[in-house]
Design a protein around this motif. Structure first.
Motif, short mmCIF file in Angstrom:
data_model
loop_
_atom_site.label_atom_id
_atom_site.label_comp_id
_atom_site.label_asym_id
_atom_site.label_seq_id
_atom_site.Cartn_x
_atom_site.Cartn_y
_atom_site.Cartn_z
N THR A 35 23.06 -12.71 25.65
CA THR A 35 22.96 -12.79 24.19
C THR A 35 21.89 -11.79 23.73
OG1 THR A 35 23.46 -15.16 24.22
CG2 THR A 35 22.55 -14.26 22.19
N PRO A 36 22.28 -10.78 22.94
CA PRO A 36 21.29 -9.78 22.50
C PRO A 36 20.42 -10.29 21.36
CG PRO A 36 23.45 -9.26 21.60
CD PRO A 36 23.64 -10.45 22.51
N THR A 37 19.18 -9.92 21.40
CA THR A 37 18.23 -10.09 20.30
C THR A 37 18.25 -11.50 19.70
OG1 THR A 37 18.79 -7.79 19.76
CG2 THR A 37 17.25 -8.92 18.32
N ILE A 38 17.80 -12.46 20.48
CA ILE A 38 17.66 -13.82 19.95
C ILE A 38 16.47 -13.86 18.99
CG2 ILE A 38 18.63 -14.76 22.07
CD1 ILE A 38 15.75 -15.79 22.72
N LYS A 39 16.34 -14.92 18.25
CA LYS A 39 15.26 -15.05 17.28
C LYS A 39 13.93 -15.31 17.99
CE LYS A 39 17.93 -16.78 13.34
NZ LYS A 39 18.11 -17.91 12.39
N GLU A 40 12.87 -14.77 17.40
CA GLU A 40 11.52 -15.10 17.86
C GLU A 40 11.25 -16.57 17.59
OE1 GLU A 40 8.85 -15.28 19.69
OE2 GLU A 40 8.35 -13.17 19.32
N LEU A 54 7.66 -14.78 22.10
CA LEU A 54 8.48 -14.28 23.20
C LEU A 54 8.45 -12.75 23.29
CD1 LEU A 54 11.66 -16.53 22.75
CD2 LEU A 54 9.55 -17.05 23.99
N LYS A 55 8.31 -12.09 22.16
CA LYS A 55 8.34 -10.63 22.11
C LYS A 55 7.29 -10.03 23.03
CE LYS A 55 9.50 -6.57 20.33
NZ LYS A 55 10.80 -5.94 20.64
N ASP A 56 7.71 -9.01 23.77
CA ASP A 56 6.84 -8.27 24.70
C ASP A 56 6.40 -9.10 25.91
OD1 ASP A 56 6.94 -5.94 23.14
OD2 ASP A 56 5.30 -6.64 21.86
N LYS A 57 7.12 -10.18 26.17
CA LYS A 57 6.89 -11.01 27.36
C LYS A 57 8.20 -11.20 28.11
CE LYS A 57 2.52 -12.28 26.49
NZ LYS A 57 1.40 -12.06 27.43
N ILE A 58 8.11 -11.36 29.41
CA ILE A 58 9.26 -11.84 30.18
C ILE A 58 9.11 -13.34 30.26
CG2 ILE A 58 10.43 -11.82 32.40
CD1 ILE A 58 9.41 -8.93 32.71
N GLU A 134 18.95 -26.12 16.07
CA GLU A 134 19.27 -24.89 15.33
C GLU A 134 18.84 -23.66 16.14
OE1 GLU A 134 17.40 -25.27 11.54
OE2 GLU A 134 18.90 -26.66 10.75
N TYR A 135 17.67 -23.74 16.76
CA TYR A 135 17.21 -22.60 17.55
C TYR A 135 18.11 -22.39 18.77
CZ TYR A 135 14.20 -19.30 19.92
OH TYR A 135 13.72 -18.17 20.55
N TYR A 136 18.47 -23.50 19.41
CA TYR A 136 19.34 -23.41 20.59
C TYR A 136 20.70 -22.82 20.21
CZ TYR A 136 21.77 -24.62 24.90
OH TYR A 136 22.51 -24.55 26.07
N ASN A 137 21.23 -23.24 19.08
CA ASN A 137 22.53 -22.71 18.62
C ASN A 137 22.48 -21.18 18.51
OD1 ASN A 137 23.52 -25.31 18.47
ND2 ASN A 137 23.31 -25.48 16.25
N GLY A 138 21.31 -20.66 18.13
CA GLY A 138 21.15 -19.22 17.97
C GLY A 138 21.22 -18.45 19.28
N LEU A 139 21.11 -19.16 20.40
CA LEU A 139 21.22 -18.50 21.70
C LEU A 139 22.67 -18.18 22.05
CD1 LEU A 139 18.66 -20.56 23.84
CD2 LEU A 139 18.25 -18.56 22.38
N GLU A 140 23.59 -18.82 21.34
CA GLU A 140 25.05 -18.56 21.48
C GLU A 140 25.52 -18.76 22.93
OE1 GLU A 140 25.81 -14.69 19.92
OE2 GLU A 140 24.96 -15.14 17.95
N LYS A 159 11.61 -8.70 27.31
CA LYS A 159 10.58 -8.34 26.34
C LYS A 159 11.14 -7.97 24.97
CE LYS A 159 7.04 -6.72 29.57
NZ LYS A 159 6.06 -5.65 29.87
N ASP A 160 12.42 -7.62 24.94
CA ASP A 160 13.06 -7.26 23.68
C ASP A 160 13.88 -8.40 23.09
OD1 ASP A 160 12.10 -4.55 23.70
OD2 ASP A 160 13.55 -4.14 25.28
N LEU A 161 13.64 -9.60 23.57
CA LEU A 161 14.28 -10.82 23.07
C LEU A 161 15.76 -10.90 23.41
CD1 LEU A 161 12.59 -11.18 19.54
CD2 LEU A 161 11.91 -12.24 21.69
N ASN A 162 16.17 -10.25 24.48
CA ASN A 162 17.53 -10.41 24.97
C ASN A 162 17.58 -11.51 26.02
OD1 ASN A 162 18.62 -8.05 23.56
ND2 ASN A 162 17.40 -6.86 25.00
N LEU A 163 18.58 -12.38 25.92
CA LEU A 163 18.78 -13.41 26.93
C LEU A 163 19.60 -12.79 28.06
CD1 LEU A 163 19.57 -17.13 26.32
CD2 LEU A 163 20.70 -15.90 28.17
N ARG A 164 19.03 -12.79 29.25
CA ARG A 164 19.63 -12.10 30.39
C ARG A 164 20.23 -13.09 31.38
NH1 ARG A 164 16.73 -7.06 30.29
NH2 ARG A 164 17.96 -6.35 32.09
N GLY A 165 21.25 -12.65 32.09
CA GLY A 165 21.89 -13.49 33.09
C GLY A 165 22.95 -12.68 33.82
#
Length: 216
Positions: A35-40, A54-58, A134-140, A159-165
């Protein structure tokens, strides 16, 4: 030409070798974006009182639900298999989202884990059940929270707020999809998640080396 070869051997080759040996299970060249660019994170209350971002952190992101202590075995698995192995990486953190009213449980859990680990990279933030949903829903994601606003899965956020997997075809041409890692399963953490965290950390190490090389 000779200088180029020497520089490759000194800088690029060790990283390539690290990625190869670190990714014995993950057969993607790079850890895909699910999921690209999730909310801070909103400015939710944290256990420490600090603003957690979360920004700038793993980040390893989790949703504990109401039963923080009941599910503490999941936290111990995560702590031993993932956190302790990567806590020396400056920008690595664990962030657990929990419902308001579970602060005492979270504090007790942190104290228990603190007997065996430096917990400076662990953070709890608290929100209402509706805000968490609501926040979890935003992770899609395909998976859902349970009726106590929790899940045994945790997620890797870059670090860029992308959910990776794992998503799409791997290097073997096989379709894979993995959006989260099950903290109930020590094997899942020790094998797939440990491997995927190593890969994403190696990505940033390689990027850092490239940036440093440009400055020389």
């Amino acid at each position: 030409m000779k200088k180029t070869i020497v520089l490759f051997v000194l800088f690029a080759l060790p990283i390539v070798a690290y990625l190869f040996f670190a990714s014995g299970i993950n057969t993607f060249a790079k850890l895909p974006i699910v999921t690209p660019t999730i909310k801070e994170l909103p400015q939710w209350k944290s256990l420490s009182g600090d603003r957690i971002e979360l920004k700038d952190k793993i980040t390893i992101l989790g949703f504990t639900g109401q039963d923080v202590l009941y599910n503490k075995g999941n936290a111990f698995n995560l702590n031993q298999k993932i956190y302790n192995k990567n806590k020396e990486f400056t920008d690595f953190q664990m962030v657990m989202i929990a419902p308001l009213g579970t602060e005492d449980q979270a504090e007790e859990l942190m104290a228990e884990l603190g007997r065996i680990s430096d917990m400076s990279g662990w953070h709890f933030v608290f929100a209402s059940p509706q805000e968490i949903q609501e926040y979890y829903n935003g992770l899609e994601l395909v998976g859902q929270l349970d009726d106590k606003n929790g899940t045994s899965n945790v997620f890797i956020i870059d670090k860029d707020l992308n959910l990776r997997g794992r998503k799409g075809k791997n290097l073997k041409g096989e379709e894979e999809y993995k959006e989260g890692y099950n903290t109930i399963s020590a094997a899942d953490l020790h094998n797939e998640m440990s491997d995927d965290v190593k890969v994403i950390l190696a990505e940033y190490r390689l990027a850092l080396k490239k940036n440093n090389k440009r400055k020389i």
